[in-house]
Design a protein around this motif. Structure first.
Motif, PDB file in Angstrom:
ATOM      1  N   PRO A   1     -32.263  12.522   3.745  1.00 56.92           N
ATOM      2  CA  PRO A   1     -32.056  13.960   3.547  1.00 56.92           C
ATOM      3  C   PRO A   1     -33.069  14.823   4.311  1.00 56.92           C
ATOM      4  O   PRO A   1     -32.723  15.893   4.810  1.00 56.92           O
ATOM      5  N   ALA A   2     -34.309  14.366   4.425  1.00 55.40           N
ATOM      6  CA  ALA A   2     -35.313  15.151   5.148  1.00 55.40           C
ATOM      7  C   ALA A   2     -34.942  15.266   6.626  1.00 55.40           C
ATOM      8  O   ALA A   2     -35.087  16.332   7.238  1.00 55.40           O
ATOM      9  N   PHE A   3     -34.451  14.184   7.211  1.00 56.25           N
ATOM     10  CA  PHE A   3     -34.037  14.236   8.611  1.00 56.25           C
ATOM     11  C   PHE A   3     -32.835  15.151   8.779  1.00 56.25           C
ATOM     12  O   PHE A   3     -32.771  15.943   9.729  1.00 56.25           O
ATOM     13  N   LEU A   4     -31.881  15.044   7.872  1.00 58.94           N
ATOM     14  CA  LEU A   4     -30.686  15.871   7.984  1.00 58.94           C
ATOM     15  C   LEU A   4     -31.012  17.355   7.850  1.00 58.94           C
ATOM     16  O   LEU A   4     -30.398  18.192   8.505  1.00 58.94           O
ATOM     17  N   ARG A   5     -32.002  17.691   7.014  1.00 63.53           N
ATOM     18  CA  ARG A   5     -32.412  19.089   6.893  1.00 63.53           C
ATOM     19  C   ARG A   5     -33.115  19.571   8.164  1.00 63.53           C
ATOM     20  O   ARG A   5     -33.070  20.759   8.471  1.00 63.53           O
ATOM     21  N   SER A   6     -33.758  18.659   8.881  1.00 64.85           N
ATOM     22  CA  SER A   6     -34.517  19.062  10.068  1.00 64.85           C
ATOM     23  C   SER A   6     -33.625  19.308  11.281  1.00 64.85           C
ATOM     24  O   SER A   6     -34.061  19.892  12.258  1.00 64.85           O
ATOM     25  N   ILE A   7     -32.392  18.854  11.233  1.00 65.64           N
ATOM     26  CA  ILE A   7     -31.490  19.049  12.369  1.00 65.64           C
ATOM     27  C   ILE A   7     -31.044  20.503  12.415  1.00 65.64           C
ATOM     28  O   ILE A   7     -30.597  21.066  11.419  1.00 65.64           O
ATOM     29  N   ASN A   8     -31.157  21.082  13.589  1.00 65.38           N
ATOM     30  CA  ASN A   8     -30.721  22.456  13.793  1.00 65.38           C
ATOM     31  C   ASN A   8     -29.199  22.460  13.921  1.00 65.38           C
ATOM     32  O   ASN A   8     -28.636  21.734  14.746  1.00 65.38           O
ATOM     33  N   LYS A   9     -28.520  23.277  13.145  1.00 62.83           N
ATOM     34  CA  LYS A   9     -27.057  23.308  13.133  1.00 62.83           C
ATOM     35  C   LYS A   9     -26.497  23.699  14.499  1.00 62.83           C
ATOM     36  O   LYS A   9     -25.520  23.136  14.954  1.00 62.83           O
ATOM     37  N   GLU A  10     -27.151  24.655  15.174  1.00 66.16           N
ATOM     38  CA  GLU A  10     -26.659  25.085  16.481  1.00 66.16           C
ATOM     39  C   GLU A  10     -26.799  23.963  17.506  1.00 66.16           C
ATOM     40  O   GLU A  10     -25.919  23.751  18.337  1.00 66.16           O
ATOM     41  N   GLU A  11     -27.913  23.230  17.465  1.00 66.59           N
ATOM     42  CA  GLU A  11     -28.102  22.098  18.378  1.00 66.59           C
ATOM     43  C   GLU A  11     -27.020  21.056  18.154  1.00 66.59           C
ATOM     44  O   GLU A  11     -26.473  20.499  19.113  1.00 66.59           O
ATOM     45  N   GLN A  12     -26.741  20.813  16.911  1.00 70.84           N
ATOM     46  CA  GLN A  12     -25.738  19.809  16.575  1.00 70.84           C
ATOM     47  C   GLN A  12     -24.355  20.250  17.070  1.00 70.84           C
ATOM     48  O   GLN A  12     -23.617  19.451  17.658  1.00 70.84           O
ATOM     49  N   ASP A  13     -24.011  21.511  16.883  1.00 74.08           N
ATOM     50  CA  ASP A  13     -22.716  22.016  17.350  1.00 74.08           C
ATOM     51  C   ASP A  13     -22.626  21.967  18.870  1.00 74.08           C
ATOM     52  O   ASP A  13     -21.583  21.620  19.435  1.00 74.08           O
ATOM     53  N   GLU A  14     -23.714  22.308  19.564  1.00 70.97           N
ATOM     54  CA  GLU A  14     -23.739  22.262  21.023  1.00 70.97           C
ATOM     55  C   GLU A  14     -23.551  20.828  21.523  1.00 70.97           C
ATOM     56  O   GLU A  14     -22.813  20.569  22.471  1.00 70.97           O
ATOM     57  N   ARG A  15     -24.207  19.904  20.895  1.00 75.74           N
ATOM     58  CA  ARG A  15     -24.087  18.495  21.300  1.00 75.74           C
ATOM     59  C   ARG A  15     -22.662  17.995  21.082  1.00 75.74           C
ATOM     60  O   ARG A  15     -22.100  17.301  21.940  1.00 75.74           O
ATOM     61  N   ILE A  16     -22.052  18.359  19.979  1.00 77.87           N
ATOM     62  CA  ILE A  16     -20.666  17.956  19.707  1.00 77.87           C
ATOM     63  C   ILE A  16     -19.738  18.560  20.755  1.00 77.87           C
ATOM     64  O   ILE A  16     -18.838  17.888  21.271  1.00 77.87           O
ATOM     65  N   ARG A  17     -19.969  19.833  21.125  1.00 77.22           N
ATOM     66  CA  ARG A  17     -19.139  20.490  22.124  1.00 77.22           C
ATOM     67  C   ARG A  17     -19.243  19.768  23.470  1.00 77.22           C
ATOM     68  O   ARG A  17     -18.238  19.503  24.124  1.00 77.22           O
ATOM     69  N   ARG A  18     -20.490  19.406  23.875  1.00 72.87           N
ATOM     70  CA  ARG A  18     -20.684  18.697  25.145  1.00 72.87           C
ATOM     71  C   ARG A  18     -19.990  17.327  25.123  1.00 72.87           C
ATOM     72  O   ARG A  18     -19.357  16.930  26.100  1.00 72.87           O
ATOM     73  N   LEU A  19     -20.111  16.622  24.022  1.00 71.17           N
ATOM     74  CA  LEU A  19     -19.465  15.315  23.925  1.00 71.17           C
ATOM     75  C   LEU A  19     -17.943  15.445  23.982  1.00 71.17           C
ATOM     76  O   LEU A  19     -17.269  14.614  24.605  1.00 71.17           O
ATOM     77  N   GLU A  20     -17.401  16.483  23.372  1.00 74.82           N
ATOM     78  CA  GLU A  20     -15.950  16.690  23.424  1.00 74.82           C
ATOM     79  C   GLU A  20     -15.492  17.015  24.841  1.00 74.82           C
ATOM     80  O   GLU A  20     -14.431  16.573  25.281  1.00 74.82           O
ATOM     81  N   GLU A  21     -16.313  17.804  25.580  1.00 73.17           N
ATOM     82  CA  GLU A  21     -15.983  18.108  26.974  1.00 73.17           C
ATOM     83  C   GLU A  21     -15.985  16.831  27.822  1.00 73.17           C
ATOM     84  O   GLU A  21     -15.091  16.616  28.639  1.00 73.17           O
ATOM     85  N   GLU A  22     -16.991  15.990  27.635  1.00 73.50           N
ATOM     86  CA  GLU A  22     -17.053  14.736  28.382  1.00 73.50           C
ATOM     87  C   GLU A  22     -15.854  13.848  28.060  1.00 73.50           C
ATOM     88  O   GLU A  22     -15.279  13.218  28.952  1.00 73.50           O
ATOM     89  N   LEU A  23     -15.482  13.811  26.795  1.00 72.56           N
ATOM     90  CA  LEU A  23     -14.326  13.018  26.393  1.00 72.56           C
ATOM     91  C   LEU A  23     -13.050  13.566  27.021  1.00 72.56           C
ATOM     92  O   LEU A  23     -12.192  12.802  27.481  1.00 72.56           O
ATOM     93  N   ALA A  24     -12.899  14.902  27.081  1.00 70.26           N
ATOM     94  CA  ALA A  24     -11.714  15.503  27.700  1.00 70.26           C
ATOM     95  C   ALA A  24     -11.662  15.172  29.188  1.00 70.26           C
ATOM     96  O   ALA A  24     -10.589  14.876  29.735  1.00 70.26           O
ATOM     97  N   LYS A  25     -12.830  15.189  29.879  1.00 70.88           N
ATOM     98  CA  LYS A  25     -12.869  14.826  31.299  1.00 70.88           C
ATOM     99  C   LYS A  25     -12.419  13.381  31.491  1.00 70.88           C
ATOM    100  O   LYS A  25     -11.667  13.070  32.411  1.00 70.88           O
TER     101      LYS A  25
END
Length: 116
Positions: free
Chosen positions: A77-101
């Motif tokens: 739980p401490a690690f999950l609280r430390s993750i920035n939500k915007e960073e996580q969303d940006e990383r997911i977006r980049r991974l989805e773009e790579e998958l679409a390519k």
């Protein structure tokens, strides 16, 4: 009957010696209840019963350190609280773009050059 007593006595002596050696070589941090010298005295003075007590009560297992089990970062739980939500969303977006390519790329080999 005498054979059983001899075999039983031999096995009890082997168990007693094994218990003494095991108790003596274990680090002090792996003893529960009383101190290491007290356990050695118990095992020596009570040959079979002391050995049984040592293995059942006194000997702490290697994985029984009394600390919290190691967990992965996704379960912490401490690690999950430390993750920035915007960073996580940006990383997911980049991974989805790579998958679409990768999905857009074809697996067909390039056409052969018709020129000789």
């Amino acid at each position: 009957m005498a054979r059983l007593l001899i075999i039983g006595g031999f096995l009890a002596a082997v168990f007693w010696v094994f218990s003494i050696v095991d108790c003596a070589v274990q680090p002090a941090t792996r003893h529960r209840g009383v101190s290491k010298p007290a356990w050695i005295a118990i095992v020596v003075l009570l040959p079979v019963i002391g050995g049984v007590l040592w293995f059942v009560i006194g000997r702490r297992r290697a994985n029984d350190s009394g600390t919290r089990p190691v967990i992965g970062p996704d379960d912490d739980p401490a690690f999950l609280r430390s993750i920035n939500k915007e960073e996580q969303d940006e990383r997911i977006r980049r991974l989805e773009e790579e998958l679409a390519k990768l999905d857009e790329e074809t697996d067909e080999p390039p056409a052969a050059d018709p020129r000789p």
